[in-house]
Motif scaffolding. Structure first.
Motif, PDB file in Angstrom:
ATOM      1  N   LYS A 144     104.560  92.738  67.823  1.00 27.07           N
ATOM      2  CA  LYS A 144     105.997  92.870  68.116  1.00 27.07           C
ATOM      3  C   LYS A 144     106.317  92.260  69.491  1.00 27.07           C
ATOM      4  O   LYS A 144     107.372  91.649  69.677  1.00 27.07           O
ATOM      5  CB  LYS A 144     106.408  94.348  68.090  1.00 27.07           C
ATOM      6  N   ARG A 145     105.401  92.442  70.430  1.00 25.69           N
ATOM      7  CA  ARG A 145     105.623  91.867  71.753  1.00 25.69           C
ATOM      8  C   ARG A 145     105.593  90.344  71.695  1.00 25.69           C
ATOM      9  O   ARG A 145     106.414  89.664  72.322  1.00 25.69           O
ATOM     10  CB  ARG A 145     104.545  92.369  72.722  1.00 25.69           C
ATOM     11  N   LEU A 146     104.667  89.815  70.907  1.00 23.67           N
ATOM     12  CA  LEU A 146     104.595  88.352  70.765  1.00 23.67           C
ATOM     13  C   LEU A 146     105.849  87.806  70.086  1.00 23.67           C
ATOM     14  O   LEU A 146     106.365  86.731  70.460  1.00 23.67           O
ATOM     15  CB  LEU A 146     103.342  87.966  69.972  1.00 23.67           C
ATOM     16  N   ASP A 147     106.348  88.541  69.094  1.00 24.64           N
ATOM     17  CA  ASP A 147     107.604  88.132  68.440  1.00 24.64           C
ATOM     18  C   ASP A 147     108.748  88.119  69.443  1.00 24.64           C
ATOM     19  O   ASP A 147     109.575  87.191  69.464  1.00 24.64           O
ATOM     20  CB  ASP A 147     107.939  89.107  67.297  1.00 24.64           C
ATOM     21  N   LEU A 148     108.794  89.153  70.287  1.00 27.60           N
ATOM     22  CA  LEU A 148     109.846  89.235  71.298  1.00 27.60           C
ATOM     23  C   LEU A 148     109.740  88.085  72.293  1.00 27.60           C
ATOM     24  O   LEU A 148     110.752  87.427  72.615  1.00 27.60           O
ATOM     25  CB  LEU A 148     109.762  90.585  72.018  1.00 27.60           C
ATOM     26  N   ASP A 149     108.547  87.809  72.777  1.00 28.46           N
ATOM     27  CA  ASP A 149     108.364  86.734  73.752  1.00 28.46           C
ATOM     28  C   ASP A 149     108.690  85.368  73.151  1.00 28.46           C
ATOM     29  O   ASP A 149     109.248  84.487  73.826  1.00 28.46           O
ATOM     30  CB  ASP A 149     106.932  86.749  74.287  1.00 28.46           C
ATOM     31  N   ALA A 150     108.336  85.205  71.862  1.00 30.77           N
ATOM     32  CA  ALA A 150     108.652  83.935  71.186  1.00 30.77           C
ATOM     33  C   ALA A 150     110.167  83.761  71.061  1.00 30.77           C
ATOM     34  O   ALA A 150     110.712  82.666  71.265  1.00 30.77           O
ATOM     35  CB  ALA A 150     107.997  83.898  69.807  1.00 30.77           C
ATOM     36  N   ALA A 151     110.862  84.869  70.768  1.00 27.40           N
ATOM     37  CA  ALA A 151     112.327  84.812  70.646  1.00 27.40           C
ATOM     38  C   ALA A 151     112.957  84.506  72.008  1.00 27.40           C
ATOM     39  O   ALA A 151     113.923  83.718  72.105  1.00 27.40           O
ATOM     40  CB  ALA A 151     112.858  86.131  70.102  1.00 27.40           C
ATOM     41  N   LYS A 152     112.397  85.081  73.076  1.00 28.87           N
ATOM     42  CA  LYS A 152     112.917  84.800  74.413  1.00 28.87           C
ATOM     43  C   LYS A 152     112.717  83.323  74.777  1.00 28.87           C
ATOM     44  O   LYS A 152     113.600  82.696  75.397  1.00 28.87           O
ATOM     45  CB  LYS A 152     112.216  85.682  75.444  1.00 28.87           C
ATOM     46  N   THR A 153     111.587  82.788  74.395  1.00 27.74           N
ATOM     47  CA  THR A 153     111.316  81.367  74.686  1.00 27.74           C
ATOM     48  C   THR A 153     112.296  80.468  73.950  1.00 27.74           C
ATOM     49  O   THR A 153     112.806  79.479  74.514  1.00 27.74           O
ATOM     50  CB  THR A 153     109.868  81.023  74.267  1.00 27.74           C
ATOM     51  N   ARG A 154     112.556  80.805  72.661  1.00 26.55           N
ATOM     52  CA  ARG A 154     113.511  80.001  71.903  1.00 26.55           C
ATOM     53  C   ARG A 154     114.910  80.103  72.502  1.00 26.55           C
ATOM     54  O   ARG A 154     115.673  79.123  72.505  1.00 26.55           O
ATOM     55  CB  ARG A 154     113.524  80.436  70.435  1.00 26.55           C
ATOM     56  N   LEU A 155     115.263  81.285  73.027  1.00 26.38           N
ATOM     57  CA  LEU A 155     116.583  81.453  73.639  1.00 26.38           C
ATOM     58  C   LEU A 155     116.710  80.568  74.882  1.00 26.38           C
ATOM     59  O   LEU A 155     117.761  79.942  75.116  1.00 26.38           O
ATOM     60  CB  LEU A 155     116.796  82.927  74.023  1.00 26.38           C
ATOM     61  N   LYS A 156     115.640  80.479  75.658  1.00 28.18           N
ATOM     62  CA  LYS A 156     115.668  79.644  76.859  1.00 28.18           C
ATOM     63  C   LYS A 156     115.831  78.168  76.501  1.00 28.18           C
ATOM     64  O   LYS A 156     116.476  77.391  77.219  1.00 28.18           O
ATOM     65  CB  LYS A 156     114.396  79.834  77.664  1.00 28.18           C
ATOM     66  N   LYS A 157     115.242  77.785  75.389  1.00 29.60           N
ATOM     67  CA  LYS A 157     115.262  76.372  74.992  1.00 29.60           C
ATOM     68  C   LYS A 157     116.512  75.987  74.207  1.00 29.60           C
ATOM     69  O   LYS A 157     116.739  74.801  73.951  1.00 29.60           O
ATOM     70  CB  LYS A 157     114.018  76.040  74.155  1.00 29.60           C
ATOM     71  N   ALA A 158     117.302  76.995  73.808  1.00 32.67           N
ATOM     72  CA  ALA A 158     118.488  76.707  72.991  1.00 32.67           C
ATOM     73  C   ALA A 158     119.534  75.970  73.813  1.00 32.67           C
ATOM     74  O   ALA A 158     119.889  76.408  74.906  1.00 32.67           O
ATOM     75  CB  ALA A 158     119.058  77.999  72.433  1.00 32.67           C
ATOM     76  N   LYS A 159     120.022  74.863  73.279  1.00 31.61           N
ATOM     77  CA  LYS A 159     121.038  74.051  73.968  1.00 31.61           C
ATOM     78  C   LYS A 159     122.416  74.238  73.352  1.00 31.61           C
ATOM     79  O   LYS A 159     123.419  74.357  74.040  1.00 31.61           O
ATOM     80  CB  LYS A 159     120.657  72.568  73.903  1.00 31.61           C
ATOM     81  N   VAL A 160     122.455  74.237  72.023  1.00 29.81           N
ATOM     82  CA  VAL A 160     123.728  74.355  71.308  1.00 29.81           C
ATOM     83  C   VAL A 160     124.162  75.817  71.307  1.00 29.81           C
ATOM     84  O   VAL A 160     123.328  76.725  71.253  1.00 29.81           O
ATOM     85  CB  VAL A 160     123.583  73.836  69.861  1.00 29.81           C
ATOM     86  N   ALA A 161     125.443  76.045  71.342  1.00 28.74           N
ATOM     87  CA  ALA A 161     126.000  77.399  71.401  1.00 28.74           C
ATOM     88  C   ALA A 161     125.607  78.214  70.176  1.00 28.74           C
ATOM     89  O   ALA A 161     125.267  79.404  70.278  1.00 28.74           O
ATOM     90  CB  ALA A 161     127.511  77.338  71.531  1.00 28.74           C
ATOM     91  N   GLU A 162     125.653  77.552  68.983  1.00 26.14           N
ATOM     92  CA  GLU A 162     125.309  78.281  67.761  1.00 26.14           C
ATOM     93  C   GLU A 162     123.835  78.702  67.781  1.00 26.14           C
ATOM     94  O   GLU A 162     123.493  79.822  67.423  1.00 26.14           O
ATOM     95  CB  GLU A 162     125.585  77.404  66.545  1.00 26.14           C
TER      96      GLU A 162
END
Length: 342
Positions: A144-162
């Motif tokens: 669960k922690r790895l899933d959370l960290d992966a989601a945080k990484t994707r959020l940092k890399k997200a460029k488009v608003a959607e």
């Protein structure tokens, strides 16, 4: 996980309390295993026997009953004593020792059985039950922690608003799942304290079982010593040479003897002279029986320890025997089993 190990990704740290609980659980598991295995070695030193018991346990079958070491030694002693003759001092002593060894063997079985039920089984249940559940939930927490960290990484890399909105939603979900799993794991880990309390009670039961076992063994050996203390220490000649080392009785000082005579160390010179006087006279004396004696045939008289009988000598009788009377019963008795009374 790989990126964390390579230092390329941030890692969500667990709170200090949860980390302490995890460390305590790991430490408890490690030492419980060591204590459990060494207790098994203590109770059953034979590794082959332990492996055999393990195999039968896994096959859900009862292991064949075998004599343990004290019981086996006791049986050998009893068989040897019967072979040498229960009426002889050595044969009788072997039988007494053998019976005591067999009682110790029985006490040893009771110790193993009681310790297994009250001490080893609870420790094993923790390793194979509670700790496995903790390990399973701990692994799930890491996922669960790895899933959370992966989601945080994707959020940092997200460029488009959607994409950013979707990543934020994913972070909220994974954060919620991580927090829920952390709480489940924490509740399980806090049970380690009650496990320690339970194992403490089991430890007290183990100590009590050991105390009972050693007290039984001590009492058995004390009783045996009292019986053997009445046996004579005999110095026998070998090739016309007397023994150079005196044998000391358990309860009385040794008496030096020549190669031509065998004198009991338990009976002092006064008692020895008393027997000589009795043999040379036609009178009778009272004597206390030192330990049990079973008559080998109808000409002998069976004896019970601590009873008082009347003894006298008959001309021509073997020097190691006297005639004994108890009420209407009469028969030969060995002098080494008697203590003449004044």
């Amino acid at each position: 996980f790989t990126e964390e190990k390579l230092g390329q990704a941030e890692k969500t740290e667990l709170d200090a309390h949860l980390e302490n609980l995890l460390s305590k659980a790991e430490c408890t598991k490690l030492w419980t295993e060591k204590i459990m295995k060494q207790t098994e070695v203590l109770l059953q030193p034979n590794p082959n026997a332990r492996i055999e018991e393990f195999v039968y346990e896994k096959l859900d079958r009862k292991a064949p009953s075998r004599m343990n070491n004290p019981e086996l030694l006791g049986q050998y002693m009893i068989d040897a004593g019967n072979e040498f003759g229960p009426g002889t001092a050595y044969g009788n002593a072997l039988i007494k020792c053998g019976e005591t060894q067999k009682r110790i063997g029985t006490a040893d079985r009771e110790l193993i059985q009681t310790s297994a039920i009250n001490f080893l089984n609870p420790l094993r249940n923790f390793i194979e039950g509670d700790y496995k559940t903790i390990a399973k939930e701990r692994k799930l927490l890491q996922n669960k922690r790895l899933d959370l960290d992966a989601a945080k990484t994707r959020l940092k890399k997200a460029k488009v608003a959607e994409a950013r909105a979707a990543s934020e939603q994913e972070v909220r979900i994974t954060q919620s799942e991580f927090d829920r799993q952390a709480e489940i794991t924490r509740l399980l880990l806090e049970g380690i304290s009650s496990t320690h309390a339970h194992h403490l009670r089991c430890l007290n039961d183990f100590v009590e079982a050991q105390m009972t076992y050693y007290a039984q063994c001590y009492q058995y050996m004390l009783d045996l010593q009292k019986q053997l203390g009445s046996f004579p220490s005999t110095f026998l000649s070998n090739n016309n040479q007397s023994s150079s080392t005196p044998v000391q009785s358990l309860s009385a000082p040794s008496v030096l003897a020549s190669a031509s005579a065998s004198l009991p160390s338990v009976s002092n010179s006064i008692v020895t002279s008393g027997i000589s006087e009795l043999k040379s006279s036609s009178g009778s004396r009272k004597a206390r029986v030192l330990y049990d004696y079973d008559a080998a045939n109808s000409s002998e008289l069976s004896l019970l320890a601590d009873e008082v009988i009347t003894v006298y000598s008959i001309p021509g009788m073997d020097s190691d025997w006297l005639m004994g009377e108890r009420g209407n019963q009469k028969g030969k008795v060995p002098i080494t089993y008697l203590e003449l009374l004044n």
